[in-house]
Structures are given as structure tokens and as C-alpha cells.
Design an enzyme around this catalytic site. Structure first.
Site, short mmCIF file in Angstrom:
data_model
loop_
_atom_site.label_atom_id
_atom_site.label_comp_id
_atom_site.label_asym_id
_atom_site.label_seq_id
_atom_site.Cartn_x
_atom_site.Cartn_y
_atom_site.Cartn_z
N LYS A 210 9.93 1.04 -6.68
CA LYS A 210 11.19 1.37 -7.40
C LYS A 210 10.80 2.53 -8.39
O LYS A 210 11.19 3.47 -8.72
CB LYS A 210 12.00 0.24 -7.93
CG LYS A 210 13.18 0.56 -8.74
CD LYS A 210 13.87 -0.63 -9.18
CE LYS A 210 14.80 -0.24 -10.31
NZ LYS A 210 15.72 -1.49 -10.75
N GLU A 216 -0.70 -2.06 -8.60
CA GLU A 216 -1.19 -2.43 -7.24
C GLU A 216 -0.95 -1.27 -6.12
O GLU A 216 -1.56 -1.06 -5.16
CB GLU A 216 -0.56 -4.02 -6.80
CG GLU A 216 -0.91 -4.94 -7.66
CD GLU A 216 -0.23 -5.36 -8.88
OE1 GLU A 216 0.51 -4.31 -9.44
OE2 GLU A 216 -0.22 -6.31 -9.30
N GLY A 276 14.68 -4.69 -8.03
CA GLY A 276 13.61 -4.79 -6.93
C GLY A 276 13.95 -6.04 -6.11
O GLY A 276 13.74 -5.70 -4.83
N ARG A 277 14.33 -7.19 -6.51
CA ARG A 277 14.32 -8.46 -5.63
C ARG A 277 15.75 -8.05 -5.00
O ARG A 277 15.89 -9.42 -4.15
CB ARG A 277 14.17 -9.64 -6.43
CG ARG A 277 15.04 -9.64 -7.73
CD ARG A 277 14.59 -10.63 -8.89
NE ARG A 277 15.58 -10.72 -9.99
CZ ARG A 277 14.89 -10.00 -11.15
NH1 ARG A 277 13.99 -9.30 -11.18
NH2 ARG A 277 15.69 -10.21 -12.02
N GLU A 362 12.62 -15.02 -10.35
CA GLU A 362 12.18 -13.83 -11.07
C GLU A 362 13.51 -13.64 -11.87
O GLU A 362 13.76 -13.14 -12.80
CB GLU A 362 12.02 -12.50 -10.42
CG GLU A 362 11.05 -11.63 -11.37
CD GLU A 362 10.53 -10.25 -10.48
OE1 GLU A 362 11.31 -9.72 -9.70
OE2 GLU A 362 9.34 -10.25 -10.45
N HIS A 393 4.40 -32.30 8.29
CA HIS A 393 3.05 -33.21 8.49
C HIS A 393 2.29 -32.89 7.33
O HIS A 393 0.93 -32.61 7.71
CB HIS A 393 2.23 -32.64 9.86
CG HIS A 393 3.13 -32.78 11.02
ND1 HIS A 393 2.75 -34.28 11.56
CD2 HIS A 393 4.18 -32.40 11.80
CE1 HIS A 393 3.84 -34.23 12.80
NE2 HIS A 393 4.45 -33.27 12.78
N LYS A 517 0.64 -7.83 -16.85
CA LYS A 517 0.08 -6.46 -16.53
C LYS A 517 -0.71 -5.60 -17.59
O LYS A 517 -1.64 -4.94 -17.41
CB LYS A 517 1.53 -5.50 -16.07
CG LYS A 517 2.09 -6.05 -14.99
CD LYS A 517 3.39 -4.98 -14.80
CE LYS A 517 4.27 -5.60 -13.72
NZ LYS A 517 5.79 -4.73 -13.92
O1 F6P Z 1 6.50 -6.98 -11.70
C1 F6P Z 1 7.45 -7.38 -11.07
C2 F6P Z 1 8.26 -6.14 -10.58
O2 F6P Z 1 8.78 -5.23 -11.39
C3 F6P Z 1 9.21 -6.54 -9.65
O3 F6P Z 1 10.70 -6.94 -10.22
C4 F6P Z 1 9.35 -5.73 -8.46
O4 F6P Z 1 9.96 -6.24 -7.26
C5 F6P Z 1 7.95 -5.36 -8.27
O5 F6P Z 1 7.29 -5.54 -9.58
C6 F6P Z 1 7.64 -4.09 -7.66
O6 F6P Z 1 8.10 -2.96 -8.41
P1 F6P Z 1 8.09 -1.54 -7.84
O7 F6P Z 1 8.96 -1.56 -6.63
O8 F6P Z 1 8.77 -0.70 -8.97
O9 F6P Z 1 6.63 -1.14 -7.57
#
Ligand code: F6P
Length: 553
Positions: A210, A216, A276-277, A362, A393, A517
């Protein structure tokens, strides 16, 4: 900070506390069913293809009525309407919350700041459909002209969990001639394992972010670009045209996408009013759309919409997300439950609970209210679980005989997916027998007298007694189709919404992820270059030193 309408100060909250202490001090499912066998029929709500049975809940009609009064007093439906209208109910980020617009029909009008956003939503869906069709048909090729056979989604959090979960859930509907992989972890092993057996010339990377700033994702995308260009080799090495053929972006941030080197013509957009979620039914679902095709994707959106309409229009007594949300409030705030298990009896839903963890935790993992005051009440539960029967199990022992109250959702389907062999299809009844048996055992247990009657030696009786009284909700549908998946996800989205509204928290921000972060960025130079990092606490400084020492050995 200001005066907040604290839910705990409301008379409706006090009435529930009194109800707990007075009329229902020790709710007992055996007694509740003995007194009212009709609850098996009455405590069922239907929405779309979902049949939701909450008869094994630790509630009576009176509990439910009091919970609905709490929902009315906290104006859950008022906030719901504000959300659907596009008001900026995400107050800390000053944003509208309009994932429901992502599945609005073409002719709907949903305005943000006076602009109808529905045409934009459908324009992107149409572009996605066109692109997905071109990849699926082989018309979109890699740089060397080879057909795309592999699709690798690179993203994290909402930009990974949704498409990865839905891809697993709908595998039976996917184009089996294509390979799909989902890379999220900044651990280089994730990308390594995802691409090690792939031909770069046949691989498409979808960079999903987003913000397009998530470290990452950008790190993995950068490494993926090197892998691609190295793999293509020779004259093509470093060629921007190769990147253009093999990389597309899903983002709200065109500038950052261009900065990374992806042609914005190959960017599929979404907007800041999609959290995002809550985003896998937006452009973030492109990998899924390539996998299942645009028609199936639209069926999934229709499924979401069925539950949206239900949440918006159904009366409180029959409103499924409201009921599920209220049950969670009852367990968490009045009966002391700390967690909530989601146990799908479907192998295809293996990532469903992991997806719900982000959705729920979240959203509602908050300890200040909408006005910034510390909350004096429990907010979101720990959500956990894996598919049955595997969990049976492993950790079900603790649910059955441990000391904790763990409300659980059991999710199952009447039919296995069509493509299983007859022999494998026949296993489905056994799978579902386990679901029903667990619901029964959890609710009604086995008394010590029943154990004794089986001739069990007296000293073993306590160990083999099941106290029961563990509440479950059972969600049944005919089959796990794209529409049913959309219905399930929307059901949980709105359940989470209901709870956030009652707790008076902002369910749409996620400031709690920021500190880690920032600190990781600060610590990294200490690990890579041995730089001195001022301000490290003694424990972390010692760990960093130990890491550096071990690294050199
Ligand atoms: O760090 C949490 C977060 O902001 C989530 O809410 C989001 O889904 C995820 O990181 C990834 O964010 P982006 O889509 O901006 O890479």
C-alpha cells in the site's frame, strides 16, 4: 484526551454485570439446553450461504437482549452507517474506511469528499481483469517471449496474508498450469525457497505494498529484481524493459512505485481509505485474480457484498456480525476469556486463522479509546487456531481440560471440493464427524458419573472427566466457493467492527507496529557494520554484542 463515553460507565454495561452476577452466575450449557431445548433452532442465523449456529453459547435470551441494548447504547449501527457513508471514522489517520466500496456494484454511489469512488474501483477491477486474462492466456509474456508460468507475490501483512490465504482457500478453482508463491519475510530464505526452482524468463513478480515503503517488501523486491536480471543474463542484464515485463506493482503510492523502477503503467491502484488488512478484495488481490480468473474473483466480491448488505440492513436480532461481535464482548468483558480460537475443518482454510489474526488483532489490539484515554476494559482477544482435525491431536487437550475459557468458532462445509477422487471425497464425512463431535464434547463434556458408569477406576475418574461448558459457534456452508469465502471474510470484518465500536477504539489504525520498525532501522547498522548504536538498553546491547561475536566465529 477528553471525556469519553466509556462503555463500562453505561447502565447497559452494569446491567450485563448484574446479569452475570445474578441471573447467570455460572452459565452451564447442559442446564441451558435442558431448560430450553428450542435454542438449538432459535440460535441460528442465516446470511447468504452461511448457517451460523450459536446455540452452544453461554447466553440466554436475556443475555442477548442485554447485549443488544449495549450495542444500541454504544451506537454500533450509527458508526456502521457512518462507515458505509464514507465518513472519516479512522480518526487518528483522518481517513474514511471504505473496504465495502471495493465490492459495491457498478451503479452504486459511495462518496469520499464529494467524489463517487465506485467508478474508480471498477476501472481498476477492469484493468486487473484485462491483465489477468492476458497472463492466463499466455498473451502477456516475459521479456524473452516465454509464457508466464510462475507468479510471485511479494508483500507483507495485508499485502500478503489476504491473497495467500485466499489462494489456498480457492486452490480448487485455480489455473493449475500456473505456479503461485507468496514471499513476505525479510529472511532471505523466503525468497530463496520461492524462486530456486523457477525459470526467471517465465516468472512474474507482483510487488504488493500500500505504502511502497515497507522495508521487507522493498528489500525482497530489490533482491527479486537482481535474481531476475541475473537469471535472464547476457545482453538483457539490467534492461529496464525486462523489469517492465516481469514486475507489476499494487499500491496507493505511484511516486514510490516509479522510484523503484516499475513503470506506473503496470501499477494497479487502490486508495488510502482501504486499510491493509481490509485490502485483498482491492488491487492487492491481483495474484488471486490471475489464479482463479476475473469471473471467480467477481463472484467472491459478490459474496462479500451479500454480507455487507446483511450487516447494513438486518435487524439486530438477526444480524450475524452483530451477534458474533456481541458474543465476543460477553466472553471477553464479562466472563474473562482472553483468547478466541478459530478452527476451520477445511484443509483449504489452512491460512484462514493467520489472516484473521491480522484482521482482528491489528484492528482491536488497542489500549486507548477514540479520545486517547486509557481503556479500563478488555479489548481484542488473542486469535489463534489451525485447521481441524490436526489441532485435535495437539492443543485441544488444553481447551477440553485446561483452566482457561476459550470460545471457539468451528467452520465446516457440507461438500468436499469437486475435484477430489471418490475415495478422498468419502473422507469428508469423517472430517465433519470430528467437527460435530468436538462441538458436542466441548459443550457437554462427560461427567464423573458418566465416567464411573464406564467402569473407570476411581483414581482415574478426575483425569477422564470433561467438565464441558466450552462455548462454540458453528458456521456451516454447502461448499467453499469464491462467494462463500467472500461471505466468511466480510462476516469477520464486520464482527471486528462491531467490537471496536462497543469498545470505543479506533479499529482502523495500527500505530503499535511502528516502534519496532524504527528500532530495527536503528539497530541494523550495529549488526552489518559494527556501528555504535547510541541509546541501546544494556540487555539489547549485550545481545547485539553476542550476535556479532557469533557471526565472526
Ligand atoms: O506494519 C503493519 C502494516 O502497516 C500493515 O497494516 C500492512 O498490512 C502491512 O504493514 C504492509 O504494509 P504495506 O502494504 O504498506 O507494505
Amino acid at each position: 484526551m477528553s471525556d469519553s463515553p466509556k462503555p463500562t460507565r453505561r447502565p447497559e454495561w452494569t446491567a450485563l454485570k448484574d446479569h452475570r452476577a445474578g441471573a447467570l452466575p455460572h452459565p452451564d450449557l447442559r442446564e441451558l439446553f435442558a431448560a430450553d431445548p428450542g435454542r438449538a433452532e432459535r440460535y441460528v442465523v442465516r446470511v447468504g450461504d452461511l448457517r451460523i449456529d450459536y446455540s452452544k453459547s453461554l447466553v440466554t435470551d436475556e443475555t442477548l437482549a442485554l447485549l443488544r441494548e449495549l450495542a444500541a447504547a454504544t451506537d454500533v449501527f450509527g458508526l456502521r452507517d457512518a462507515m458505509f457513508r464514507g465518513e472519516r471514522i479512522n480518526i487518528t489517520e483522518d481517513r474514511a474506511v471504505l473496504h465495502t466500496a471495493l465490492r459495491a456494484p457498478r451503479n452504486a454511489v459511495v462518496e469520499v469528499d464529494g467524489e463517487n469512488v465506485v467508478p474508480k474501483v471498477h476501472a481498476v477491477l477492469d484493468r486487473m481483469a484485462d491483465f489477468a486474462d492476458r497472463v492466463r492466456s499466455g498473451e502477456w509474456t516475459g521479456y524473452t517471449g516465454k509464457r508466464i508460468r510462475n507468479v510471485v507475490n511479494i508483500g507483507i501483512g495485508g499485502s500478503d496474508l489476504g491473497p495467500a490465504m485466499a489462494y489456498e482457500a480457492l486452490r480448487a478453482f485455480t489455473d493449475r498450469s500456473l505456479t503461485f508463491r507468496f514471499v513476505s519475510n525479510v529472511d532471505g530464505a523466503d525468497l530463496h525457497e520461492a524462486v530456486r526452482d523457477l525459470d526467471p524468463a517465465e516468472t512474474l513478480f507482483i510487488v504488493a505494498s500500500k505504502t511502497f515503503t515497507t522495508i521487507e517488501t522493498i528489500t525482497n523486491a530489490t533482491s527479486a529484481r537482481s535474481w531476475l536480471l541475473d537469471g535472464l543474463g547476457g545482453g538483457e542484464k539490467g534492461d529496464d524493459k525486462a523489469v517492465a515485463q516481469h514486475f507489476v506493482a499494487l499500491s496507493t503510492n505511484a511516486e514510490k512505485v516509479a522510484g523503484f523502477g516499475i513503470d506506473t503503467a503496470n501499477m494497479f491502484e487502490f486508495w488510502d481509505w482501504v486499510g491493509g488488512r481490509y485490502s485483498y478484495d482491492s488491487a492487492i488481490g491481483l495474484s488471486l485474480m490471475i489464479a482463479i480468473g476475473p469471473d471467480r474473483f467477481r463472484e467472491m466480491l459478490d459474496g462479500f457484498r451479500i454480507v455487507d448488505e446483511h450487516f447494513r440492513n438486518a435487524d439486530a436480532e438477526a444480524n450475524a456480525p452483530l451477534i458474533l461481535g456481541l458474543l465476543g464482548v460477553w466472553y471477553g468483558n464479562f466472563l474473562g476469556a482472553q483468547s478466541h480460537a478459530v478452527l476451520p475443518y477445511s484443509h483449504y482454510l489452512s491460512k484462514f486463522t493467520a489472516y484473521l489474526q491480522q484482521l482482528d488483532m491489528e484492528s482491536n489490539g488497542k489500549s486507548v479509546d477514540r479520545e486517547g484515554n486509557p481503556v479500563e476494559w478488555q479489548t481484542g482477544p488473542v486469535v489463534w487456531g489451525t485447521p481441524g482435525t490436526n489441532g485435535q491431536h495437539a492443543y485441544y487437550q488444553l481447551i477440553h481440560q485446561g483452566t482457561k475459557l476459550i470460545p471457539a468458532d468451528l467452520i465446516g462445509f457440507a461438500r468436499p471440493v469437486a475435484e477430489l477422487s471418490d475415495e478422498l471425497k468419502a473422507q469428508h464425512d469423517l472430517l465433519m464427524a470430528n467437527l460435530f463431535a468436538q462441538g458436542q464434547a466441548l459443550a457437554f463434556g462427560k461427567t464423573s458419573d458418566e465416567v464411573r458408569a464406564e467402569g473407570v477406576p476411581e483414581e482415574q475418574v478426575p483425569h477422564r472427566t470433561f467438565r464441558g461448558n466450552h462455548p462454540t459457534t458453528t458456521v456451516l456452508a454447502t461448499e467453499l466457493t469464491p462467494s462463500v469465502l467472500g461471505q466468511l471474510i466480510a462476516l469477520y470484518e464486520h464482527k471486528v467492527f462491531v467490537q471496536g465500536a462497543i469498545w470505543n477504539i479506533d479499529s482502523f489504525d495500527q500505530w503499535g507496529v511502528e516502534l519496532g520498525k524504527v528500532l530495527a532501522k536503528r539497530v541494523e547498522p550495529a549488526l552489518t557494520e559494527g556501528a555504535d548504536v547510541p541509546g541501546l538498553d544494556p540487555s539489547t546491547a549485550a545481545l547485539v554484542a553476542a550476535y556479532r561475536e557469533l557471526k565472526e566465529v
